[in-house]
Design a protein around this motif. Structure first.
Motif, PDB file in Angstrom:
ATOM      1  N   ALA A  42       0.835  -1.203   0.000  1.00  0.00           N
ATOM      2  CA  ALA A  42       0.000   0.000   0.000  1.00  0.00           C
ATOM      3  C   ALA A  42       0.868   1.251   0.000  1.00  0.00           C
ATOM      4  O   ALA A  42       0.616   2.195  -0.763  1.00  0.00           O
ATOM      5  CB  ALA A  42      -0.922  -0.008   1.220  1.00  0.00           C
ATOM      6  N   ALA A  74       0.841   3.825  -3.060  1.00  0.00           N
ATOM      7  CA  ALA A  74       0.363   5.164  -2.710  1.00  0.00           C
ATOM      8  C   ALA A  74       1.464   6.196  -2.947  1.00  0.00           C
ATOM      9  O   ALA A  74       1.193   7.307  -3.428  1.00  0.00           O
ATOM     10  CB  ALA A  74      -0.092   5.206  -1.254  1.00  0.00           C
ATOM     11  N   GLY A 106       1.151   9.251  -5.401  1.00  0.00           N
ATOM     12  CA  GLY A 106       1.357  10.618  -4.920  1.00  0.00           C
ATOM     13  C   GLY A 106       2.485  11.330  -5.636  1.00  0.00           C
ATOM     14  O   GLY A 106       2.478  12.553  -5.770  1.00  0.00           O
ATOM     15  N   VAL A 148      -3.900  10.164  -1.688  1.00  0.00           N
ATOM     16  CA  VAL A 148      -2.833   9.203  -1.383  1.00  0.00           C
ATOM     17  C   VAL A 148      -3.290   8.253  -0.274  1.00  0.00           C
ATOM     18  O   VAL A 148      -3.105   7.031  -0.358  1.00  0.00           O
ATOM     19  CB  VAL A 148      -1.537   9.938  -0.961  1.00  0.00           C
ATOM     20  CG1 VAL A 148      -0.499   8.949  -0.448  1.00  0.00           C
ATOM     21  CG2 VAL A 148      -0.976  10.726  -2.129  1.00  0.00           C
ATOM     22  N   VAL A 166      -5.859   5.798  -1.595  1.00  0.00           N
ATOM     23  CA  VAL A 166      -5.210   4.758  -2.404  1.00  0.00           C
ATOM     24  C   VAL A 166      -4.578   3.713  -1.487  1.00  0.00           C
ATOM     25  O   VAL A 166      -4.727   2.506  -1.701  1.00  0.00           O
ATOM     26  CB  VAL A 166      -4.136   5.377  -3.338  1.00  0.00           C
ATOM     27  CG1 VAL A 166      -3.256   4.292  -3.941  1.00  0.00           C
ATOM     28  CG2 VAL A 166      -4.806   6.183  -4.440  1.00  0.00           C
ATOM     29  N   ALA A 167      -3.885   4.170  -0.444  1.00  0.00           N
ATOM     30  CA  ALA A 167      -3.219   3.242   0.470  1.00  0.00           C
ATOM     31  C   ALA A 167      -4.231   2.316   1.138  1.00  0.00           C
ATOM     32  O   ALA A 167      -4.031   1.095   1.198  1.00  0.00           O
ATOM     33  CB  ALA A 167      -2.444   4.021   1.532  1.00  0.00           C
ATOM     34  N   MET A 173       1.478   5.554   6.129  1.00  0.00           N
ATOM     35  CA  MET A 173       1.193   6.932   5.728  1.00  0.00           C
ATOM     36  C   MET A 173       1.882   8.004   6.589  1.00  0.00           C
ATOM     37  O   MET A 173       2.424   8.964   6.053  1.00  0.00           O
ATOM     38  CB  MET A 173      -0.321   7.177   5.689  1.00  0.00           C
ATOM     39  CG  MET A 173      -1.037   6.425   4.577  1.00  0.00           C
ATOM     40  SD  MET A 173      -0.382   6.817   2.941  1.00  0.00           S
ATOM     41  CE  MET A 173       0.585   5.354   2.609  1.00  0.00           C
TER      42      MET A 173
END
Lengths: 371, 348
Positions: free
Chosen positions: A94, A98, A102, A116, A119-120, A263
């Motif tokens: 992920a 991502a 990004g 982002v 998406v992750a 993240m």
């Protein structure tokens, strides 16, 4: 009396168990330190001194943030007796996809970060969902499928992280990674007085995930179904829960949270998924979920404790003590919290039974006297 | 309830095993104080890449440099190991910890320290830093120690092709990264220079982000055995600690192996020694020593310092006499590279 015992069981028991386990772990660690010729008290003092410096505090919060997300991902599965051991592969895949997303797209701020993160979560959820679908359609144990998917995700990342695909290599660097995410996609951090580094802005994401987890499991029908299916699948089926659907949904949810765990690091510090992106966080999450007893608040304390031990142990190397000593502490505390919880649980149960028995006896005597 | 408990116990056991795996892969640091009160008060700190001290290859080359610093310059030294999978913040903490406790200069071994040095160096303008294998970090207090690995690999590739009777040689890379590809590129080019028809078998032990290929001798042994079985009679490795598996395979099959970064003929056990034809040398030890010395006598210059064949920063070892018959040819190639007549590729 039964009421007090019940409340003690619900709130006091985990606290008591954690305190006893921590004391036991400290004792074991001290014994090992003493056996290797080091002074345990001096070592602990050094660790606390170094661990409470402003920069260390920031690192502990940042590290704790990722640990927390990792453990929540595992705990969602545990709540319905699903062992998602693939959090590691889910977050790496992920984070990588991502990061590439990004780095390649141009979007205005806020939208960029949000995209982002979405998406992750999607990648993590879909990747874990594979294991869920395999379990309900083909009866494949999720323990096997998720750990195998870890290896596959490693392979996919290695394949995609090449110069003509998702990666760029800076001249003069031996590193290779996705193109850096432009400033519009970064999440600024919070300053902390006296610290030269910043707290991840996405610590708020971890808090939000924790609250959502607590509400979802404790306050919604979905959460009730999830816990019911975990406690007794047959009873859940009898009361109208669609267990296969719950399995897939839980795996997807667990994977989505796993997807978020990279993240804070990606959007707050690295801005690229490169060879030096941290690995292995998914496995740490398993131990922290166990230590935090799958409880949103318990996990938070467990994650911070774990992060404190990891960070403060760095100073030990300077005094000729292997910093890996804290792994003994961490392992002991997890093992003993499980054991202690069980012992205390039985003790409280026995007391409750005795109380109920006494109450019944007294009632009978009263009934006999009036008759 | 019981099944649930069994499951929980299984989960604990598994988590424990995974943590234990983590322990097994890390080495410890060690303090080694300098002899007796040197005139200078420098305390030298060094932070290792994954693998740490004891790999008999890359990290040990840095350690040898540090030992020389301790012995010849009589300075207090300290080396700290990295943990597998750690973040840049951990690396930065390690460097800061050393800077805060008076270590200066500080050497970061490996390109993975790039972001950490980038963050820490500006905050400690009075401390001098060096980073090995990276030239992206800039600063008035940072030296970048980089090497022409492909040139050394070119020469041992030529040696492999010259020694091979089957016209079939092998390359075992640790992890499939741009740095290790430089070794592969040079090796293949050197071999093809000697024998354009030579067959080169190339394998990597792991793919990033899995860095286990640098510390997995068993896997290296299996791969090397496979290459020998498929007809290779010389195999070169660029795989750090894993290379020890190659030497085992070579000794078992009585075929040639080529070492990397340090002179591995010297450090190998007696029964494997004779099968190590030569080693591609990467003078991390010399670079570390010279860097510390330059800080000590105030001749330090920031920026990129490239070590190549011309300044003997890289090379090949001749401690095994078996290499002597091809040595004239290798010296010829070496001179051609130094003169710029041969340009060695850095990408396969």
């Amino acid at each position: 009396m039964p009421l007090i015992a019940g409340r003690l069981g619900r709130i006091g028991l985990p606290v008591v168990a954690a305190a006893v386990a921590l004391a036991f772990a400290a004792a074991v660690t001290s014994a090992v330190l003493a056996a290797t010729g080091a002074n345990p008290l001096a070592a602990f003092r050094q660790m606390i001194g170094y661990g409470s410096q402003p920069d260390s505090v920031v690192n502990i919060i940042n590290r704790g943030t990722t640990y927390y997300l990792s453990a929540v991902a595992v705990a969602i599965g545990f709540r319905m007796r699903l062992f998602n051991i693939g959090v590691d592969g889910q977050y790496r895949l992920a984070a990588m996809l991502a990061a590439a997303f990004g780095g390649f797209v141009a979007l205005p701020p806020v939208l960029h970060q949000a995209a982002v993160i979405v998406v992750a979560a999607l990648v993590g959820g879909l990747w874990a969902g594979i294991a869920g679908v395999l379990k309900v359609t083909r009866g494949v144990s999720e323990v096997i499928s998720t750990i195998m998917l870890n290896f596959i995700s490693t392979g996919i990342i290695a394949f995609l992280l090449r110069p003509n695909l998702f990666a760029v290599q800076v001249q003069g660097s031996n590193n290779i990674g996705t193109p850096p995410i432009p400033p519009s996609g970064r999440v600024p951090g919070f300053p902390l007085t006296g610290a030269s580094i910043q707290v991840f802005g996405l610590v708020l994401l971890a808090v939000a995930v924790g609250v959502a987890f607590a509400v979802l499991v404790g306050r919604t029908r979905f959460g009730f179904d999830l816990r019911a299916a975990g406690l007794s699948p047959s009873a859940a089926v009898a009361s109208g829960v669609n267990v296969p659907q719950m399995v897939v949904a839980t795996m997807v949810l667990s994977g989505a949270v796993a997807g978020l765990l990279g993240m804070p690091q990606l959007l707050g510090d690295s801005f690229t998924y490169a060879l030096d992106f941290p690995t292995g966080l998914g496995f740490t999450g398993i131990a922290i979920a166990l230590l935090g007893r799958n409880h949103p608040v318990g996990i938070a304390f467990a994650a911070l404790l774990w992060a404190f031990l990891d960070q403060s142990a760095q100073i030990l190397d300077l005094f000729g003590i292997a910093k890996e000593i804290v792994i003994i502490t961490q392992a002991t505390v997890v093992l003993s919290v499980v054991v202690v919880y069980e012992v205390v649980h039985r003790f409280v149960l026995a007391q409750q039974q005795r109380a109920v028995g006494e109450q019944l006896g007294a009632d009978e005597r009263v009934a006999g006297a009036t008759a | 309830m019981r099944r649930m408990r069994v499951r929980r116990v299984a989960a604990v056991a598994l988590a424990g095993a995974l943590v234990a795996m983590g322990v097994a892969s890390c080495g410890g640091g060690e303090t080694t104080a300098g002899g007796g009160g040197g005139e200078q008060s420098l305390k030298v700190g060094l932070a290792y890449d994954i693998g740490g001290r004891g790999d008999k290859s890359f990290n040990d080359a840095a350690f040898r440099g540090l030992q020389r610093v301790q012995k010849e310059l009589n300075l207090e030294v300290k080396d700290l190991a990295a943990t597998e999978g750690e973040s840049d913040a951990d690396k930065a903490s390690r460097l800061k910890l050393m800077a805060d406790t008076g270590y200066n200069p500080i050497i970061a071994v490996g390109f993975v320290y790039a972001n950490a040095v980038k963050e820490v160096a500006p905050k400690y303008p009075n401390v001098t830093f060096a980073i090995v294998d990276d030239e992206t970090v800039k600063g008035s207090n940072v030296a970048n120690l980089v090497f022409a690995e492909e040139q050394a690999s070119y020469l041992v590739g030529a040696a492999a092709a010259a020694k091979s009777e089957a016209d079939n040689i092998g390359f075992v890379g640790g992890v499939d990264t741009p740095l290790i590809k430089k070794f592969e590129a040079g090796y293949v080019a050197g071999a093809e220079k000697i024998n354009p028809d030579v067959e080169v078998q190339v394998g990597y032990l792991s793919q990033p982000p899995d860095f286990s290929g640098f510390r997995d001798p068993a896997k290296a042994k299996t791969m090397a055995d496979g290459m020998y079985d498929k007809g290779a009679d010389v195999v070169y490795h660029a795989a750090g600690l894993s290379g020890n598996g190659l030497f085992e395979a070579a000794a078992g099959q009585k075929k040639w192996a080529i070492g990397v970064d340090s002179d591995q003929y010297v450090s190998a056990p007696g029964d494997q020694k004779q099968y190590i034809l030569t080693s591609a040398l990467k003078g991390v030890d010399v670079a570390v020593f010279d860097f510390v010395k330059s800080v000590g006598d105030k001749t330090f210059k920031p920026g990129v310092q490239r070590f190549d064949l011309a300044d003997n920063g890289v090379g090949y070892s001749t401690s095994n006499p078996e290499i002597n018959d091809v040595k004239p040819r290798l010296e010829e190639l070496k001179q051609q590279i130094i003169d710029g007549e041969i340009t060695v590729p850095t990408e396969p």
